[in-house]
Design an enzyme around this catalytic site. Structure first.
Site, PDB file in Angstrom:
ATOM      1  N   ASN A  64      54.133  31.865  41.149  1.00  0.00           N
ATOM      2  CA  ASN A  64      54.547  31.352  42.508  1.00  0.00           C
ATOM      3  C   ASN A  64      53.997  30.279  42.966  1.00  0.00           C
ATOM      4  O   ASN A  64      52.824  30.195  42.667  1.00  0.00           O
ATOM      5  CB  ASN A  64      54.220  32.619  43.487  1.00  0.00           C
ATOM      6  CG  ASN A  64      55.150  32.338  44.648  1.00  0.00           C
ATOM      7  OD1 ASN A  64      54.801  31.505  45.465  1.00  0.00           O
ATOM      8  ND2 ASN A  64      56.127  33.169  44.977  1.00  0.00           N
ATOM      9  N   ALA A  65      54.741  29.235  43.445  1.00  0.00           N
ATOM     10  CA  ALA A  65      54.225  27.926  43.730  1.00  0.00           C
ATOM     11  C   ALA A  65      53.315  28.448  44.904  1.00  0.00           C
ATOM     12  O   ALA A  65      52.315  27.135  45.114  1.00  0.00           O
ATOM     13  CB  ALA A  65      55.492  27.311  44.369  1.00  0.00           C
ATOM     14  N   CYS A  72      49.358  39.127  37.609  1.00  0.00           N
ATOM     15  CA  CYS A  72      49.323  38.994  36.149  1.00  0.00           C
ATOM     16  C   CYS A  72      50.216  40.254  35.712  1.00  0.00           C
ATOM     17  O   CYS A  72      50.337  40.979  36.324  1.00  0.00           O
ATOM     18  CB  CYS A  72      47.814  39.335  35.940  1.00  0.00           C
ATOM     19  SG  CYS A  72      46.722  38.128  36.254  1.00  0.00           S
ATOM     20  N   GLU A  74      49.165  42.823  33.453  1.00  0.00           N
ATOM     21  CA  GLU A  74      48.364  43.853  33.450  1.00  0.00           C
ATOM     22  C   GLU A  74      48.627  44.645  34.880  1.00  0.00           C
ATOM     23  O   GLU A  74      48.888  45.695  34.826  1.00  0.00           O
ATOM     24  CB  GLU A  74      47.089  43.572  33.349  1.00  0.00           C
ATOM     25  CG  GLU A  74      46.690  43.044  31.791  1.00  0.00           C
ATOM     26  CD  GLU A  74      46.738  41.526  32.036  1.00  0.00           C
ATOM     27  OE1 GLU A  74      46.067  40.766  31.050  1.00  0.00           O
ATOM     28  OE2 GLU A  74      47.136  40.960  32.666  1.00  0.00           O
ATOM     29  N   CYS A 111      42.072  38.963  33.181  1.00  0.00           N
ATOM     30  CA  CYS A 111      41.090  38.464  34.378  1.00  0.00           C
ATOM     31  C   CYS A 111      40.323  39.490  34.980  1.00  0.00           C
ATOM     32  O   CYS A 111      40.499  40.784  34.703  1.00  0.00           O
ATOM     33  CB  CYS A 111      41.959  37.666  35.229  1.00  0.00           C
ATOM     34  SG  CYS A 111      42.887  38.753  36.455  1.00  0.00           S
TER      35      CYS A 111
END
Length: 157
Positions: A64-65, A72, A74, A111
């Site tokens: 998203n901007a 993510c 996952e 992450c």
């Protein structure tokens, strides 16, 4: 002062060493990279989770901007699985990354936020969740998501 060494355990495999069930899950994760919305990073991630009843739930990263409003692969996968099938434990999660016109040579690593969610999913169901990280050159297999996060936050309470 005492120094400690924290280690993680993984099995390094080739595609041919995966079971048919594991290959099916990795193939689903690879396919999901094409569903990624990643116009900023151009790094597509797909994930697929096999539930205890054999069902496969799929997800991909969604950017998203208004960073960091994206999510993510996952987490989209695990949250979809837990929201739609709250009684079904997640037995296995496969992750694949695609960028520059090809899958990454080495497995991509989740992450920290995703690792915490993965371990929380294990805690929720009281059982380990296998994690498969796909790379074209080799694959990492973890017997438990906790192996990816040795100092998990849930151990504090």
């Amino acid at each position: 002062m005492q120094e400690e060494v924290l280690q993680i355990r993984a099995v390094r495999l080739t595609w041919d060493e995966l079971s048919d069930v594991q290959r099916e899950l990795v193939a689903a994760a690879k396919e999901m990279t094409s569903k990624s919305y990643s116009p900023y990073s151009h790094f597509s991630v797909g994930a697929a989770a096999r539930l205890a009843d054999g069902r496969i739930v799929r997800g991909s990263n969604q950017e998203n901007a208004a960073y960091p409003s994206g999510l993510c692969a996952e987490r989209t996968t695990l949250f979809a699985a837990n929201a739609n099938y709250p009684e079904q434990a997640v037995e296995s999660l496969a992750i694949a990354c695609f960028t520059g016109g090809h899958f990454t040579a080495r497995p991509g690593a989740p992450c920290g936020g995703c690792r915490q969610v993965m371990v929380e999913t294990e805690h929720r169901f009281g059982r380990p969740m296998e994690v498969i990280l796909y790379g074209e050159e080799f694959i990492y297999l973890f017997r438990s998501a906790a192996d990816l996060l040795p100092l998990v936050f849930t151990d504090l309470y």
